[in-house]
Design an enzyme around this catalytic site. Structure first.
Site, PDB file in Angstrom:
ATOM      1  N   ASP A 101      -2.764   4.455  -3.606  1.00  0.00           N
ATOM      2  CA  ASP A 101      -1.759   4.090  -4.610  1.00  0.00           C
ATOM      3  C   ASP A 101      -1.479   2.587  -4.564  1.00  0.00           C
ATOM      4  O   ASP A 101      -0.678   2.068  -5.344  1.00  0.00           O
ATOM      5  CB  ASP A 101      -0.478   4.928  -4.455  1.00  0.00           C
ATOM      6  CG  ASP A 101       0.144   4.807  -3.081  1.00  0.00           C
ATOM      7  OD1 ASP A 101      -0.392   4.083  -2.231  1.00  0.00           O
ATOM      8  OD2 ASP A 101       1.203   5.449  -2.869  1.00  0.00           O
ATOM      9  N   SER A 102      -2.176   1.871  -3.647  1.00  0.00           N
ATOM     10  CA  SER A 102      -2.159   0.400  -3.680  1.00  0.00           C
ATOM     11  C   SER A 102      -2.759  -0.098  -4.993  1.00  0.00           C
ATOM     12  O   SER A 102      -2.620  -1.279  -5.339  1.00  0.00           O
ATOM     13  CB  SER A 102      -2.931  -0.176  -2.492  1.00  0.00           C
ATOM     14  OG  SER A 102      -4.195   0.451  -2.362  1.00  0.00           O
ATOM     15  N   GLU A 144      -0.339   3.141   9.824  1.00  0.00           N
ATOM     16  CA  GLU A 144      -0.254   1.802   9.226  1.00  0.00           C
ATOM     17  C   GLU A 144       0.771   0.943   9.961  1.00  0.00           C
ATOM     18  O   GLU A 144       1.920   1.336  10.164  1.00  0.00           O
ATOM     19  CB  GLU A 144       0.124   1.937   7.734  1.00  0.00           C
ATOM     20  CG  GLU A 144       0.235   0.587   7.041  1.00  0.00           C
ATOM     21  CD  GLU A 144       0.241   0.672   5.527  1.00  0.00           C
ATOM     22  OE1 GLU A 144       0.051   1.769   4.969  1.00  0.00           O
ATOM     23  OE2 GLU A 144       0.440  -0.388   4.897  1.00  0.00           O
TER      24      GLU A 144
HETATM   25  O1  KIV Z   1      -2.765   2.905  -0.803  1.00  0.00           O
HETATM   26  C1  KIV Z   1      -3.423   2.403   0.128  1.00  0.00           C
HETATM   27  O2  KIV Z   1      -4.248   1.494  -0.054  1.00  0.00           O
HETATM   28  C2  KIV Z   1      -3.204   2.928   1.473  1.00  0.00           C
HETATM   29  C3  KIV Z   1      -3.860   2.220   2.606  1.00  0.00           C
HETATM   30  C4  KIV Z   1      -3.127   0.961   2.906  1.00  0.00           C
HETATM   31  C5  KIV Z   1      -3.994   3.065   3.808  1.00  0.00           C
HETATM   32  O3  KIV Z   1      -2.511   3.885   1.649  1.00  0.00           O
END
Ligand code: KIV
Length: 271
Positions: free
Chosen positions: A51-52, A189
């Protein structure tokens, strides 16, 4: 021979076998067809449709605004680009918290409409029921503890989590709860390396870290950070393998110059 070289398709069992043999797991994010096909052919084990995407694709400040429909769009683009990697998709904020039936429906939509292989949820004991319900439908679940960006307004900051004894104790407890519930892997994380290593040693499922040191079973980074497309985000844990932001800026600058000066297109670049 390493598991990585032996296998044609990465599955959750393959990741377990990698952990058993002490072979590190390499995971990166991707949100589109072209990037997914590049990282897949380069040999990545797991692609996370994170979701990044809310930050790096859509320009939002947090991961909260991205919707389930948007996650499905990104995931289905990634699925079309890969042959080998396992594809894990984040359940977005608001699609699973506090309601296990909704969690199951969201996970089913992701699996059915995108063709991905697994989902990832942020949280521990408080989402156990949702995890168990999703697993009961045969959908593999990856956990995520430590800094969980969907809870940023509760934390108030993106700083390192679980430095204090009480939070570290709760994290270890949550990790065991997630393993017992049936998660096939766990992301940790931004927590102290010693704590992450302890969790990885105690669990039989693979533990994949981001800003969690080298004592875990694998690493994950956001693709845009790792290739230097993003500039401002520079946490200590990030290793940049390219400086694409500068390279692309320079390439676009050259293109603009060539168009303005009528250098492009030349005789060989037209019909
Ligand atoms: O959404 C994302 O990119 C993540 C990673 C940072 C593990 O959850």
């Amino acid at each position: 021979m390493s598991v990585h070289k032996e296998i044609k398709k990465v599955t959750t069992n393959v990741l377990l076998e990698m952990k058993r043999r002490g072979e590190k797991i390499a995971m990166l994010t991707a949100y589109d067809f072209t990037t997914a096909s590049i990282v897949d052919s380069a040999g990545i084990d797991v692609i996370l449709v994170g979701d990044s995407a809310s930050n790096v694709m859509a320009g939002h400040e947090t991961t909260l605004p991205i919707t389930l429909d948007q996650m499905i769009y990104h995931a289905s683009s990634v699925v079309r680009g890969i042959d080998r990697a396992l594809i894990v998709v984040d359940l977005p904020f608001g699609s699973y918290q506090g309601n296990s039936k909704e969690a199951l429906n969201s996970a089913i939509r992701i699996m059915k409409e995108s063709g991905a292989h697994a989902v990832k949820l942020e949280g521990g004991a408080e989402i156990r029921e949702s995890i168990e319900r999703i697993l009961s439908a045969g959908i593999p679940v990856m956990g995520h503890l430590g800094l969980t960006p969907q809870s940023i307004y509760k934390f108030g900051t993106y700083t390192v989590r679980a430095r204090e004894e009480e939070e570290a104790r709760r994290l270890i407890q949550d990790a065991h709860i997630l393993e017992k519930a049936g998660c096939f892997a766990l992301v940790l994380e931004k927590i102290p390396a010693a704590l992450a290593e302890k969790v990885a040693k105690e669990l039989t499922i693979p533990v994949i870290g981001i800003g969690a040191g080298g004592g875990v079973d694998g690493q994950v980074l956001v693709f845009h950070d790792m290739v230097g497309l993003t500039k401002e985000f520079s946490p200590r844990f990030l290793r940049r393998y390219l400086n694409l932001n500068e390279e692309i800026t320079s390439a676009v600058g050259n293109y603009v110059k060539d168009v303005k000066s009528r250098d492009f297109p030349n005789q060989n670049e037209q019909y």
